[in-house]
Design a protein around this motif. Sequence first.
Motif, PDB file in Angstrom:
ATOM      1  N   VAL A  50     -11.543 -83.309 -62.196  1.00  0.00           N
ATOM      2  CA  VAL A  50     -10.632 -83.823 -62.867  1.00  0.00           C
ATOM      3  C   VAL A  50     -10.646 -83.658 -64.488  1.00  0.00           C
ATOM      4  CG1 VAL A  50      -9.861 -86.429 -63.335  1.00  0.00           C
ATOM      5  CG2 VAL A  50     -10.661 -85.561 -61.145  1.00  0.00           C
ATOM      6  N   LEU A  51      -9.457 -83.467 -65.021  1.00  0.00           N
ATOM      7  CA  LEU A  51      -9.498 -83.376 -66.571  1.00  0.00           C
ATOM      8  C   LEU A  51      -8.863 -84.555 -67.043  1.00  0.00           C
ATOM      9  CD1 LEU A  51      -9.814 -81.861 -69.186  1.00  0.00           C
ATOM     10  CD2 LEU A  51      -7.416 -80.570 -68.893  1.00  0.00           C
ATOM     11  N   LEU A  88      -9.746 -75.702 -67.531  1.00  0.00           N
ATOM     12  CA  LEU A  88      -8.766 -75.080 -66.688  1.00  0.00           C
ATOM     13  C   LEU A  88      -8.990 -73.921 -66.220  1.00  0.00           C
ATOM     14  CD1 LEU A  88      -5.503 -77.072 -67.893  1.00  0.00           C
ATOM     15  CD2 LEU A  88      -7.285 -77.883 -65.964  1.00  0.00           C
ATOM     16  N   GLU A  89      -8.997 -72.891 -67.055  1.00  0.00           N
ATOM     17  CA  GLU A  89      -9.441 -71.410 -66.883  1.00  0.00           C
ATOM     18  C   GLU A  89     -10.785 -71.404 -65.701  1.00  0.00           C
ATOM     19  OE1 GLU A  89      -9.547 -69.580 -70.497  1.00  0.00           O
ATOM     20  OE2 GLU A  89      -7.143 -69.134 -70.412  1.00  0.00           O
ATOM     21  N   ARG A 100     -11.528 -71.312 -58.298  1.00  0.00           N
ATOM     22  CA  ARG A 100     -10.580 -71.497 -57.138  1.00  0.00           C
ATOM     23  C   ARG A 100     -10.866 -73.033 -56.891  1.00  0.00           C
ATOM     24  NH1 ARG A 100     -10.360 -66.225 -53.103  1.00  0.00           N
ATOM     25  NH2 ARG A 100      -9.572 -64.812 -54.620  1.00  0.00           N
ATOM     26  N   ALA A 101     -10.864 -73.815 -57.683  1.00  0.00           N
ATOM     27  CA  ALA A 101     -11.019 -75.213 -57.541  1.00  0.00           C
ATOM     28  C   ALA A 101      -9.877 -76.176 -58.020  1.00  0.00           C
ATOM     29  CB  ALA A 101     -12.184 -75.714 -58.207  1.00  0.00           C
ATOM     30  N   ARG A 102      -9.570 -76.865 -57.187  1.00  0.00           N
ATOM     31  CA  ARG A 102      -8.170 -77.622 -57.454  1.00  0.00           C
ATOM     32  C   ARG A 102      -8.636 -78.962 -58.654  1.00  0.00           C
ATOM     33  NH1 ARG A 102      -4.874 -78.268 -51.833  1.00  0.00           N
ATOM     34  NH2 ARG A 102      -5.251 -76.114 -50.903  1.00  0.00           N
ATOM     35  N   VAL A 103      -7.748 -79.032 -59.381  1.00  0.00           N
ATOM     36  CA  VAL A 103      -8.089 -79.873 -60.680  1.00  0.00           C
ATOM     37  C   VAL A 103      -6.809 -80.752 -61.036  1.00  0.00           C
ATOM     38  CG1 VAL A 103      -7.449 -78.068 -62.155  1.00  0.00           C
ATOM     39  CG2 VAL A 103      -8.683 -79.858 -63.074  1.00  0.00           C
ATOM     40  N   SER A 149      -1.912 -69.246 -70.470  1.00  0.00           N
ATOM     41  CA  SER A 149      -2.411 -68.449 -69.430  1.00  0.00           C
ATOM     42  C   SER A 149      -1.408 -67.559 -68.750  1.00  0.00           C
ATOM     43  CB  SER A 149      -3.022 -69.277 -68.123  1.00  0.00           C
ATOM     44  OG  SER A 149      -2.114 -70.117 -67.740  1.00  0.00           O
ATOM     45  N   LYS A 150      -0.059 -68.130 -68.507  1.00  0.00           N
ATOM     46  CA  LYS A 150       1.098 -67.444 -68.015  1.00  0.00           C
ATOM     47  C   LYS A 150       1.922 -66.690 -69.144  1.00  0.00           C
ATOM     48  CE  LYS A 150      -0.353 -69.306 -64.154  1.00  0.00           C
ATOM     49  NZ  LYS A 150      -0.979 -68.338 -63.017  1.00  0.00           N
TER      50      LYS A 150
END
Length: 262
Positions: free
Chosen positions: A78-79, A113-114, A120-123, A145-146
């Motif tokens: 969690v952020l 987040l990176e 490979r963790a959902r945040v 990132s994109k």
Amino acid sequence: MRKRERENPCGICGHYHKYEEGEPCGICGHRMAVVTDKSSSIQVSAFPSEILPEFLYLGSYDNASRAELLKTQGISRVLNTVPACQNLYKNSFTYHCLQDDQDLHFDDAIQFLEQCEKDRARVLVHCMSGKSRSPAIVIAYLMKSKGWKLAQSYQWVKDRRPSVDLNQGVYQKLQEYEQKIFGSLENQPASAMPVFTSPVPAFSFNYPTPTDSVQIPTFNSSGATSVFARPVFGVPPQDFTFGAAAHNQRNTSESDIAMDGS
């Protein structure tokens, strides 16, 4: 707890609490969402919005307070973008909290987040309402990132969470961050906050669109005939008499008939 209450679990979280009366769940903290604006067409969901499949989720503090629902989505980190919001389940989730409630430290948040993406963790990224501060962090991450520009990133997030409503100050911060990532924007036209509308349906009722040229009917064409230009009926005017003249004519006729009969 009465038997009837035990047989009627909450349809959202599956636990037993008086959700219809607004009582929060003692296990996951879920409560019935209250919508003050009845005209709003945006549905309030107990689940956070999925921004990137099986990785990045965006929501509110209410979403972050429902541990069981987050676990069903596989979220493990969690952020928290608001220091005033408590991190409720430190034994169940890995938290990262931004320490400044006045400024948005994009680089700090993006670094976390990176690392989540690498692991490979959902945040879940959340603020208090999930409308401005946390969406700005997600938009900044998409730009960094994109490699997406601000307008494209905003469009992507808005489509997946329609309740997003960035204030002008936050959007200005994102413009500055876009310039930092992609370089000087001096040669580009100034971009205002984009306005997105609902997609136009495929069907149509033949109503003109704003871009269509509407043909206004012409009522003064040469082919039109005025009501005053209609031909006069060919009835002799003497056949129609009015008032005293009609009365005198009737008396004369009666006298003639009486004389003929005498």
